[in-house]
Motif scaffolding. Structure first.
Motif, short mmCIF file in Angstrom:
data_model
loop_
_atom_site.label_atom_id
_atom_site.label_comp_id
_atom_site.label_asym_id
_atom_site.label_seq_id
_atom_site.Cartn_x
_atom_site.Cartn_y
_atom_site.Cartn_z
N PRO A 17 -25.31 18.77 2.92
CA PRO A 17 -26.17 18.76 2.05
C PRO A 17 -27.61 18.49 2.31
CG PRO A 17 -24.17 17.67 1.24
CD PRO A 17 -23.95 17.80 2.85
N GLY A 18 -28.65 19.32 1.93
CA GLY A 18 -29.89 18.99 2.22
C GLY A 18 -30.54 19.63 3.26
N LYS A 19 -29.80 20.36 4.14
CA LYS A 19 -30.20 21.07 5.23
C LYS A 19 -30.36 22.56 4.98
CE LYS A 19 -28.06 18.49 9.02
NZ LYS A 19 -27.04 18.73 10.34
N VAL A 20 -31.15 23.22 5.60
CA VAL A 20 -31.64 24.64 5.15
C VAL A 20 -31.25 25.55 6.51
CG1 VAL A 20 -33.64 26.16 4.71
CG2 VAL A 20 -33.68 23.82 3.79
N PHE A 21 -30.62 26.58 6.25
CA PHE A 21 -30.11 27.59 7.33
C PHE A 21 -30.62 28.96 6.94
CE2 PHE A 21 -27.27 23.93 7.73
CZ PHE A 21 -26.96 23.84 9.05
N GLU A 65 -20.89 26.17 0.78
CA GLU A 65 -19.65 25.14 0.29
C GLU A 65 -19.90 23.76 0.83
OE1 GLU A 65 -16.29 27.17 1.35
OE2 GLU A 65 -16.35 28.97 -0.05
N ALA A 66 -20.60 24.05 2.17
CA ALA A 66 -20.92 22.58 2.81
C ALA A 66 -22.02 21.91 2.25
CB ALA A 66 -21.02 22.78 4.22
N GLY A 67 -22.63 22.51 1.14
CA GLY A 67 -23.82 21.99 0.74
C GLY A 67 -25.21 22.40 1.13
N ALA A 68 -25.39 23.26 1.92
CA ALA A 68 -26.51 23.71 2.68
C ALA A 68 -27.17 24.79 1.70
CB ALA A 68 -26.47 24.15 3.96
N ALA A 69 -28.61 24.64 1.76
CA ALA A 69 -29.20 26.10 1.04
C ALA A 69 -29.39 27.20 2.34
CB ALA A 69 -30.69 25.45 0.84
N VAL A 70 -29.30 28.23 1.99
CA VAL A 70 -29.06 29.42 3.05
C VAL A 70 -30.06 30.55 2.32
CG1 VAL A 70 -27.86 31.01 3.98
CG2 VAL A 70 -27.00 28.90 3.34
N VAL A 119 -41.55 28.83 4.09
CA VAL A 119 -40.68 28.03 4.94
C VAL A 119 -41.09 28.30 6.37
CG1 VAL A 119 -38.05 27.64 5.70
CG2 VAL A 119 -38.71 28.32 3.34
N THR A 120 -41.26 27.40 7.02
CA THR A 120 -41.74 27.35 8.53
C THR A 120 -40.98 26.67 9.41
OG1 THR A 120 -43.06 25.23 8.24
CG2 THR A 120 -44.08 27.48 7.74
N GLY A 121 -39.67 26.01 8.98
CA GLY A 121 -38.80 25.55 9.90
C GLY A 121 -37.63 25.06 9.12
N VAL A 122 -36.24 25.42 9.86
CA VAL A 122 -35.06 25.39 9.37
C VAL A 122 -34.11 24.49 10.27
CG1 VAL A 122 -35.28 27.50 8.09
CG2 VAL A 122 -34.37 27.51 10.45
N ASP A 123 -32.98 24.27 9.54
CA ASP A 123 -32.16 23.35 10.64
C ASP A 123 -31.08 24.14 11.36
OD1 ASP A 123 -33.21 20.81 9.48
OD2 ASP A 123 -32.45 21.48 7.49
N GLY A 124 -30.89 25.49 10.82
CA GLY A 124 -29.85 26.24 11.66
C GLY A 124 -29.92 27.55 11.15
N ILE A 125 -29.64 28.53 12.26
CA ILE A 125 -29.92 30.01 12.37
C ILE A 125 -28.36 30.44 12.59
CG2 ILE A 125 -31.10 32.01 13.08
CD1 ILE A 125 -33.44 30.28 13.09
N LEU A 173 -38.67 29.03 14.71
CA LEU A 173 -38.23 28.60 13.46
C LEU A 173 -37.41 27.25 13.40
CD1 LEU A 173 -37.43 31.60 11.36
CD2 LEU A 173 -39.16 29.87 10.82
N LEU A 174 -36.57 27.02 14.52
CA LEU A 174 -35.76 25.92 14.18
C LEU A 174 -36.50 24.48 14.53
CD1 LEU A 174 -32.68 26.82 16.84
CD2 LEU A 174 -32.61 26.36 14.24
N ASN A 175 -36.16 23.55 13.54
CA ASN A 175 -36.68 22.20 13.80
C ASN A 175 -36.04 21.73 14.83
OD1 ASN A 175 -38.01 22.31 11.19
ND2 ASN A 175 -36.07 21.77 10.14
N VAL A 176 -36.67 20.62 15.52
CA VAL A 176 -36.01 19.74 16.43
C VAL A 176 -34.68 19.21 16.17
CG1 VAL A 176 -36.09 17.84 17.94
CG2 VAL A 176 -38.24 19.10 17.79
N GLY A 177 -33.56 19.69 16.94
CA GLY A 177 -32.16 19.25 16.37
C GLY A 177 -31.36 20.42 15.82
N GLY A 178 -32.07 21.18 15.43
CA GLY A 178 -31.79 22.43 14.83
C GLY A 178 -30.83 23.28 15.46
N ARG A 179 -29.76 23.69 15.05
CA ARG A 179 -28.86 24.71 15.73
C ARG A 179 -29.06 26.14 15.60
NH1 ARG A 179 -24.25 21.25 16.83
NH2 ARG A 179 -24.77 19.37 17.29
#
Length: 306
Positions: free
Chosen positions: A36-40, A56-61, A101-107, A237-243
């Motif tokens: 939850p709270g992460k953006v993919f 379903e895991a709570g992420a925004a996509v 959007v300029t940064g995301v947590d996963g792609i 696009l990935l934030n540091v720590g993003g996957r």
């Protein structure tokens, strides 16, 4: 997404739902770690099976696709947390920037033709069913029929050899040109029969048109060029720590992904070898047999974690 190896078993589904069975589902979730709270970004929305798991895991996509039918299905499903964007994943930075959007947590990139595209008997991706020789994911631009009917023999041979890794490419190209001089090649079965007749020593087994159809599809959609651009865009696009997780279905794609991750200055590979489907998954979903997953994590430019 998947490569067109198994025989289609169903007509193109008309219902709208995020019900597509995704390959390597558990492995993708482990690699991306949605919460939850992460953006993919799902850069290859397709049937939206992986997107459904992320939601379903709570992420925004943000789901991207160039296929008008995939876009229609996803929009009709109306899932909270999903923003559907029309375009090619190679243009991710611009598509996301238009949304602020300029940064995301996963792609996630699931490369190749989707199951819905393969099962739609009128899209021309499969040599198993008779259909117009199309193969365009976006339904615009040059079709496979344009290629086989207008390209010089040498260029057709080069496409089949480079993208299909077909050692009989020159002979097959010669057969295609010979056939088109007598009548235009307009359907998948026409082309498959031409290749079968031109193929030396063909006997029962894997259809000899398999590699040529793959090659034409890759060329028509510039899939390898899109992959290279998409990887570069994803890294930025990935934030540091993003996957970043990439599923590929043949050696050409996997080689590009492997070299990009290993040569990146900011991506740390999380998979030494590609992750493949379990025997159980391969049995229940034959389209998972050739799937390979590679994943990496974004680090700071100096190699640190922040």
């Amino acid at each position: 997404m998947t490569d067109p190896t198994p025989e289609p078993t169903a007509e193109f589904p008309t219902e709208s739902a995020l019900t597509h069975l995704p390959v390597l589902a558990a492995e993708v979730l482990a690699a991306l770690a949605p919460a939850p709270g992460k953006v993919f970004v799902d850069g290859t929305l397709g049937g939206a099976g992986h997107t459904g798991l992320l939601l379903e895991a709570g992420a925004a996509v943000y789901g991207i696709d160039q296929d008008p039918y995939a876009l229609e299905r996803a929009r009709a499903a109306g899932r909270p947390g999903l923003t559907v964007l029309e375009g090619n994943y190679r243009d991710m930075p611009a598509l996301l920037a238009a949304e602020g959007v300029t940064g995301v947590d996963g792609i996630l990139l699931d490369i190749g033709v989707s199951s819905f595209q393969l099962d739609d008997t009128q899209r021309g991706f499969s040599y198993h069913t008779d259909a117009p020789l199309d193969m365009r994911m976006s339904q615009s631009g040059e079709s496979a029929a344009d290629v086989v009917n207008t390209y010089p023999e040498e260029e057709i041979a080069a496409i089949i050899y480079e993208y299909g890794e077909e050692r009989h490419s020159r002979r097959l190209a010669r057969g295609i040109v010979y056939a088109r001089e007598r009548a235009p090649i307009e359907t998948t079965v026409q082309l498959a029969d031409i290749i079968k007749r031109s193929y030396p020593g063909f006997s029962k087994g894997i259809h000899p048109a398999r590699r040529s159809f793959q090659a034409l599809r890759i060329h028509v959609n510039d899939e390898l060029g899109a992959l290279r651009d998409g990887l570069t865009g994803a890294e930025g696009l990935l934030n540091v720590g993003g996957r970043l997780a990439v599923i590929s279905f043949h050696s050409l794609e996997d080689r590009i992904v492997k070299r990009f991750m290993q040569g990146s200055g900011t991506l740390r590979p999380l998979t030494k070898r590609p992750v493949v489907a379990s025997e159980d998954e391969q049995t229940s979903n034959p389209r998972a047999r050739s799937a390979k997953l590679r994943a990496a994590e974004k680090c700071a430019p100096d190699g640190g974690d922040a």
